[in-house]
Write a protein that holds these residues in place. Structure first.
Motif, short mmCIF file in Angstrom:
data_model
loop_
_atom_site.label_atom_id
_atom_site.label_comp_id
_atom_site.label_asym_id
_atom_site.label_seq_id
_atom_site.Cartn_x
_atom_site.Cartn_y
_atom_site.Cartn_z
N GLU A 168 32.25 -3.96 -23.79
CA GLU A 168 31.31 -5.09 -23.74
C GLU A 168 31.61 -6.11 -24.82
O GLU A 168 32.27 -5.80 -25.82
CB GLU A 168 29.87 -4.60 -23.90
CG GLU A 168 29.38 -3.69 -22.79
CD GLU A 168 27.91 -3.32 -22.96
OE1 GLU A 168 27.36 -3.55 -24.06
OE2 GLU A 168 27.32 -2.81 -21.99
N VAL A 169 31.09 -7.31 -24.61
CA VAL A 169 31.07 -8.34 -25.63
C VAL A 169 29.72 -9.04 -25.54
O VAL A 169 29.27 -9.38 -24.44
CB VAL A 169 32.23 -9.35 -25.48
CG1 VAL A 169 32.15 -10.12 -24.16
CG2 VAL A 169 32.27 -10.32 -26.65
N ASP A 170 29.04 -9.16 -26.66
CA ASP A 170 27.70 -9.78 -26.70
C ASP A 170 26.74 -9.10 -25.71
O ASP A 170 25.92 -9.77 -25.07
CB ASP A 170 27.78 -11.28 -26.41
CG ASP A 170 28.56 -12.04 -27.48
OD1 ASP A 170 28.69 -11.52 -28.60
OD2 ASP A 170 29.05 -13.15 -27.17
N GLY A 171 26.89 -7.79 -25.54
CA GLY A 171 26.00 -7.04 -24.66
C GLY A 171 26.32 -7.15 -23.18
O GLY A 171 25.59 -6.61 -22.35
N LYS A 172 27.42 -7.84 -22.83
CA LYS A 172 27.81 -7.97 -21.42
C LYS A 172 29.12 -7.22 -21.18
O LYS A 172 30.03 -7.24 -22.02
CB LYS A 172 28.02 -9.44 -21.05
CG LYS A 172 26.77 -10.29 -21.05
CD LYS A 172 27.12 -11.71 -20.58
CE LYS A 172 25.90 -12.60 -20.49
NZ LYS A 172 26.25 -13.96 -20.03
N PRO A 173 29.26 -6.56 -20.03
CA PRO A 173 30.52 -5.89 -19.72
C PRO A 173 31.63 -6.92 -19.53
O PRO A 173 31.39 -8.02 -19.01
CB PRO A 173 30.22 -5.15 -18.41
CG PRO A 173 29.12 -5.92 -17.78
CD PRO A 173 28.27 -6.43 -18.92
N LEU A 174 32.83 -6.57 -19.95
CA LEU A 174 33.94 -7.51 -19.79
C LEU A 174 34.26 -7.76 -18.33
O LEU A 174 34.73 -8.84 -17.97
CB LEU A 174 35.18 -6.98 -20.52
CG LEU A 174 35.07 -6.80 -22.04
CD1 LEU A 174 36.44 -6.53 -22.64
CD2 LEU A 174 34.44 -8.02 -22.70
N ILE A 175 34.04 -6.75 -17.47
CA ILE A 175 34.23 -6.93 -16.03
C ILE A 175 33.03 -6.37 -15.29
O ILE A 175 32.34 -5.50 -15.79
CB ILE A 175 35.54 -6.27 -15.52
CG1 ILE A 175 35.49 -4.75 -15.71
CG2 ILE A 175 36.76 -6.89 -16.17
CD1 ILE A 175 36.65 -4.00 -15.04
N ASN A 176 32.83 -6.89 -14.08
CA ASN A 176 31.77 -6.38 -13.21
C ASN A 176 32.30 -5.39 -12.19
O ASN A 176 31.53 -4.60 -11.63
CB ASN A 176 31.08 -7.53 -12.49
CG ASN A 176 30.43 -8.51 -13.47
OD1 ASN A 176 30.95 -9.60 -13.69
ND2 ASN A 176 29.32 -8.12 -14.08
N ALA A 177 33.59 -5.43 -11.93
CA ALA A 177 34.22 -4.50 -10.99
C ALA A 177 35.72 -4.52 -11.22
O ALA A 177 36.28 -5.50 -11.73
CB ALA A 177 33.90 -4.89 -9.55
N GLY A 178 36.37 -3.42 -10.85
CA GLY A 178 37.81 -3.33 -10.99
C GLY A 178 38.47 -2.83 -9.71
O GLY A 178 37.85 -2.13 -8.90
N PHE A 179 39.71 -3.22 -9.54
CA PHE A 179 40.54 -2.73 -8.44
C PHE A 179 41.90 -2.41 -9.03
O PHE A 179 42.42 -3.15 -9.87
CB PHE A 179 40.69 -3.78 -7.35
CG PHE A 179 41.76 -3.44 -6.33
CD1 PHE A 179 41.48 -2.60 -5.27
CD2 PHE A 179 43.05 -3.95 -6.46
CE1 PHE A 179 42.47 -2.27 -4.34
CE2 PHE A 179 44.05 -3.63 -5.55
CZ PHE A 179 43.75 -2.79 -4.48
#
Length: 276
Positions: A168-179
């Motif tokens: 995370e950065v600033d409480g947000k995940p760096l990605i919302n989904a991965g493939f």
């Protein structure tokens, strides 16, 4: 770190339609959708890096078919495997004639010359901070109001799994989904057990980097973690089929296109969850 199949495959014909920019300290290829972007996809490429025509054409497909802005950064900082090594690995594997065996030592040396520097300069302990730093900057800027996805292939698959472990950065995940298509260097089951962000895996039945029993392990781990991801096995496909498939072989080309659709539908589903 890598297998010979990570450096083999086919170069595709085509003219990429995007442009080259500088983004968060890295050179990057960017391609835009027809209308307003529904989200951002960052491709973390295979060994041949951001300039490889196959990777740029794939970025164009994601933008056109999914409606995403797609970035393909130079995470390797100029140290991608040379494209000529594809032909070299092909020559190493040839055994049809006496001459193939006579010239094999020459091609083996060229293969080592291509593979060893790539593996040393792009080992995860060195490359992961570059990838993580880029995604952190992207999330705080271009991705502040848009869902962000990572699509990693071969070398890039390891980094996609790392990103999906809840960084995370600033409480947000760096990605919302991965493939990830035919990832390499994975520690199984350890890397998979740490996944907290949904990841879709496209795996070849005959993959030399992650063999079928390991693919089944990935399936088993994900099945125990609700919403953690999915695995689709492409029977008859080997390592590299998502990016470097021989388009003259009908079934292989079809499987590469199906993997594209798998990624696009995965991001569509999970990006919708972010927007809702």
């Amino acid at each position: 770190m890598s297998c010979p199949d990570c450096f083999s495959g086919n170069v595709h014909a085509g003219s990429p339609r995007g442009e080259v920019i500088k983004l968060h300290g890295l050179d990057a290829y960017v391609t835009e959708p027809e209308g307003e972007a529904k989200g951002i996809i960052v491709i973390i490429p295979d060994a041949f890096g951001w300039e490889f025509v196959n990777n740029r054409i794939l970025a164009d497909h994601y933008a056109a078919k999914g409606g995403y802005r797609v970035y393909l950064p130079d995470f390797m900082k100029g140290n991608a495997a040379p494209v000529w090594s594809i032909a070299t690995l092909g020559a190493v594997m040839k055994t049809g004639s006496l001459m193939d065996w006579v010239v094999k030592p020459y091609h083996v040396l060229r293969a080592v010359y291509a593979m060893v520097p790539f593996m040393y300069r792009n080992r995860p302990v060195k490359s992961w901070p570059i990838v993580k730093g880029f995604f952190a900057a992207l999330r705080k800027n271009e991705g502040a109001a848009l869902p962000v996805g990572a699509a990693g292939f071969c070398w890039g698959g390891k980094h996609t799994v790392f990103l999906a472990q809840g960084v995370e950065v600033d409480g947000k995940p760096l990605i919302n989904a991965g493939f990830t298509g035919h990832p390499s260097m994975l520690e199984i089951p350890g890397d998979i057990e740490k996944i907290t962000i949904p990841v879709s895996f496209a795996m070849g039945e005959l993959d030399s980097a992650v063999k079928l029993p390991q693919i089944k392990q990935i399936e088993s781990v994900l099945a125990q973690k609700e919403g953690a991801g999915e695995v689709k096995i492409y029977y008859g496909a080997g390592h590299g089929f998502c990016v470097r498939a021989d388009v003259m072989v009908k079934d292989v080309e079809r499987q590469a296109l199906e993997a594209e659709d798998q990624a696009i539908e995965w991001f569509k589903r999970h990006f919708a969850e972010v927007s809702s």
